[in-house]
Design a protein around this motif. Structure first.
Motif, PDB file in Angstrom:
ATOM      1  N   THR A 186       3.934   2.620   6.040  1.00 29.83           N
ATOM      2  CA  THR A 186       2.609   2.450   6.010  1.00 29.83           C
ATOM      3  C   THR A 186       1.717   3.422   7.237  1.00 29.83           C
ATOM      4  O   THR A 186       2.110   3.935   8.022  1.00 29.83           O
ATOM      5  CB  THR A 186       2.438   1.057   6.506  1.00 29.83           C
ATOM      6  OG1 THR A 186       1.040   0.428   7.108  1.00 29.83           O
ATOM      7  CG2 THR A 186       3.244   0.713   8.085  1.00 29.83           C
ATOM      8  N   ILE A 187       0.395   3.569   6.698  1.00 28.49           N
ATOM      9  CA  ILE A 187      -0.539   4.273   7.592  1.00 28.49           C
ATOM     10  C   ILE A 187      -0.941   3.461   8.676  1.00 28.49           C
ATOM     11  O   ILE A 187      -1.199   4.084   9.679  1.00 28.49           O
ATOM     12  CB  ILE A 187      -1.737   4.945   6.881  1.00 28.49           C
ATOM     13  CG1 ILE A 187      -2.616   3.565   6.524  1.00 28.49           C
ATOM     14  CG2 ILE A 187      -1.280   5.708   5.760  1.00 28.49           C
ATOM     15  CD1 ILE A 187      -3.932   4.124   6.113  1.00 28.49           C
ATOM     16  N   ASP A 188      -0.554   2.188   8.811  1.00 25.28           N
ATOM     17  CA  ASP A 188      -0.920   1.351   9.929  1.00 25.28           C
ATOM     18  C   ASP A 188      -0.257   1.504  11.349  1.00 25.28           C
ATOM     19  O   ASP A 188      -0.701   1.112  12.240  1.00 25.28           O
ATOM     20  CB  ASP A 188      -1.216  -0.096   9.535  1.00 25.28           C
ATOM     21  CG  ASP A 188      -2.086  -0.428   8.283  1.00 25.28           C
ATOM     22  OD1 ASP A 188      -2.812   0.547   8.141  1.00 25.28           O
ATOM     23  OD2 ASP A 188      -1.803  -1.551   7.535  1.00 25.28           O
ATOM     24  N   ARG A 228       1.323  -5.152  -5.150  1.00 24.37           N
ATOM     25  CA  ARG A 228       1.596  -6.287  -4.491  1.00 24.37           C
ATOM     26  C   ARG A 228       1.725  -7.359  -5.578  1.00 24.37           C
ATOM     27  O   ARG A 228       1.246  -7.482  -6.715  1.00 24.37           O
ATOM     28  CB  ARG A 228       0.482  -6.892  -3.631  1.00 24.37           C
ATOM     29  CG  ARG A 228       0.003  -5.832  -2.527  1.00 24.37           C
ATOM     30  CD  ARG A 228      -1.009  -6.432  -1.542  1.00 24.37           C
ATOM     31  NE  ARG A 228      -1.174  -5.284  -0.565  1.00 24.37           N
ATOM     32  CZ  ARG A 228      -2.209  -4.404  -0.589  1.00 24.37           C
ATOM     33  NH1 ARG A 228      -3.122  -4.478  -1.485  1.00 24.37           N
ATOM     34  NH2 ARG A 228      -2.319  -3.240   0.306  1.00 24.37           N
ATOM     35  N   SER A 249       0.851  -1.211  -0.052  1.00 21.10           N
ATOM     36  CA  SER A 249      -0.057   0.170   0.036  1.00 21.10           C
ATOM     37  C   SER A 249       0.913   1.220  -0.044  1.00 21.10           C
ATOM     38  O   SER A 249       1.987   1.508   0.498  1.00 21.10           O
ATOM     39  CB  SER A 249      -0.919  -0.010   1.256  1.00 21.10           C
ATOM     40  OG  SER A 249      -1.603  -1.016   1.468  1.00 21.10           O
ATOM     41  N   GLU A 274     -10.920  -0.954  11.541  1.00 24.71           N
ATOM     42  CA  GLU A 274     -11.341  -2.090  10.600  1.00 24.71           C
ATOM     43  C   GLU A 274     -11.202  -3.357  10.790  1.00 24.71           C
ATOM     44  O   GLU A 274     -11.854  -4.439  10.472  1.00 24.71           O
ATOM     45  CB  GLU A 274     -10.937  -1.932   9.301  1.00 24.71           C
ATOM     46  CG  GLU A 274      -9.647  -1.956   8.888  1.00 24.71           C
ATOM     47  CD  GLU A 274      -8.992  -1.872   7.348  1.00 24.71           C
ATOM     48  OE1 GLU A 274      -9.741  -1.873   6.626  1.00 24.71           O
ATOM     49  OE2 GLU A 274      -7.686  -1.781   7.193  1.00 24.71           O
TER      50      GLU A 274
HETATM   51  O1  F6P Z   1      -1.725  -1.348   4.894  1.00 25.05           O
HETATM   52  C1  F6P Z   1      -2.466  -0.010   4.806  1.00 25.05           C
HETATM   53  C2  F6P Z   1      -3.927  -0.343   4.510  1.00 25.05           C
HETATM   54  O2  F6P Z   1      -4.647   0.973   4.029  1.00 25.05           O
HETATM   55  C3  F6P Z   1      -4.689  -1.001   5.485  1.00 25.05           C
HETATM   56  O3  F6P Z   1      -4.898   0.040   6.596  1.00 25.05           O
HETATM   57  C4  F6P Z   1      -5.912  -1.651   4.790  1.00 25.05           C
HETATM   58  O4  F6P Z   1      -6.455  -2.744   5.390  1.00 25.05           O
HETATM   59  C5  F6P Z   1      -5.295  -1.922   3.330  1.00 25.05           C
HETATM   60  O5  F6P Z   1      -4.116  -1.207   3.356  1.00 25.05           O
HETATM   61  C6  F6P Z   1      -6.065  -1.862   2.073  1.00 25.05           C
HETATM   62  O6  F6P Z   1      -5.632  -2.256   0.981  1.00 25.05           O
HETATM   63  P1  F6P Z   1      -6.274  -1.856  -0.424  1.00 25.05           P
HETATM   64  O7  F6P Z   1      -5.744  -0.369  -0.750  1.00 25.05           O
HETATM   65  O8  F6P Z   1      -5.478  -3.036  -1.114  1.00 25.05           O
HETATM   66  O9  F6P Z   1      -7.905  -2.080  -0.243  1.00 25.05           O
END
Ligand code: F6P
Length: 326
Positions: free
Chosen positions: A130-132, A75, A14, A226
């Motif tokens: 990562t934003i996480d 990915r 991401s 989430e």
């Molecule tokens: O890892 C960053 C993130 O934004 C998570 O917070 C989220 O679950 C995931 O990526 C969403 O991924 P995608 O953009 O592939 O839906």
């Protein structure tokens, strides 16, 4: 140790705001030390396909303030297999790349860890983007600060309409299986309750909190990560609507706006510091590590130890939220 002459730089998984600032820092610091930088587009997939471009000082002009990643990301299923990694290795060798700087989160770090174990002649340093904010070895990851500020801005707006309509809002934020975004923003917006995957979410405790709250309080915000076990905001909203039919309840899922936007000053500075540290670490012979910031100092953590973990939720945060949201 042979001095490094050429670094391959890529973003993967991401995107996160501040990746561009990190790209700029890696490119400019490498050039400062007379090291060439090859940009690899589209992450691991581009590495396999040989999407490799030269990068110079000018190629990273005017990007420090932009969200997203100028190198593109993605990915790769192929890179998960030994055959895919072999193809990537061959491309790197063909392009005389001796070291890699990988910008990404959990999946990126798992990928480069395997690659580095199989092909140790290519040195690797990962930079946490990562934003996480879910990686061990850095108090904050690049993109987290921008994301939490985006959330705060959005939920402040939700609070205004909630207050006007006397509504309860269940707001879902990102974070994959980490609750770090929900936890900090929950406190920042004065949420009445926060639900994160790191703690067992007890719906009865949530009901009790909602009932215990001041009766004259007209708006309520429940912040849900989430990845929370009861099933995210829609499920919690459904249960609340069933139990409290006279609450005017709405669900709002903030989604991908959390990943975009201009990086905050904190993220630009973090990205600049970690980008330079990654290049200097490679020059000093580091490999197989993630560079991070711990207590405001540059720190290195072996790749195998930096991947996702469930942090203990800071109990002080929960205590403060409960104390202040009466
Ligand atoms: O890892 C960053 C993130 O934004 C998570 O917070 C989220 O679950 C995931 O990526 C969403 O991924 P995608 O953009 O592939 O839906």
């Amino acid at each position: 140790m042979t001095p490094i002459k050429k670094i391959g730089l890529f973003t993967s998984g991401s995107d996160s705001p501040g990746m561009n600032a990190a790209i700029r820092a890696v490119v400019r610091s490498a050039i400062y030390y007379n090291i060439e930088v090859a940009g690899i587009r589209h992450g691991f997939e581009g590495m396999i396909n040989g999407e490799i471009i030269p990068m110079g000082t000018k190629s990273v002009s005017n990007i420090i303030q932009r969200g997203g990643t100028m190198l593109k990301t993605g990915r790769s299923e192929q890179f998960k297999s030994p055959q895919g990694r072999k193809l990537a290795y061959e491309q790197l060798k063909k392009n005389n790349i001796q070291a890699l700087v990988a910008l990404g989160g959990n999946g990126t770090i798992i990928g480069v860890k395997e690659f580095n174990e199989e092909y140790p002649d290519i040195a690797v340093i990962a930079v946490p983007c990562t934003i996480d904010n879910d990686l061990r070895g850095s108090d904050f990851t690049i993109g987290y600060d921008t994301a939490i500020n985006t959330v705060i801005e959005a939920v402040d707006k939700i609070r205004e309409t909630a207050e006007s309509h006397d509504r309860l809002f269940i707001v879902e934020v990102m974070g994959a299986d980490s609750g770090m975004i929900a936890l900090r923003t929950g406190m920042g917006v004065g949420a009445e309750a926060i639900m994160v995957p790191e703690t067992k979410s007890d719906l009865n405790a949530l009901f009790e909190r909602l009932e215990r709250g001041r009766k004259d309080k007209t708006s309520k915000i429940v912040m849900v990560a989430e990845g929370d076990e009861p099933g995210g905001a829609f499920e919690i909203g459904r249960v609340i609507m069933e139990r409290y039919p006279n609450y005017d309840t709405r669900v709002s899922v903030l989604g991908h706006i959390q990943r975009g936007g201009k990086p905050t000053c904190m993220d630009r500075v973090l990205a600049s510091r970690l980008g330079v540290a990654a290049v200097e670490a490679l020059m000093a012979g580091h490999t197989g590590e993630m560079v991070g910031l711990i207590h405001d100092d540059i720190a290195f953590t072996p790749l195998g130890q930096s991947v996702k973990y469930h942090q203990d939720v800071n109990a002080e945060f929960i205590r403060i939220v409960e104390m202040l949201s009466l």
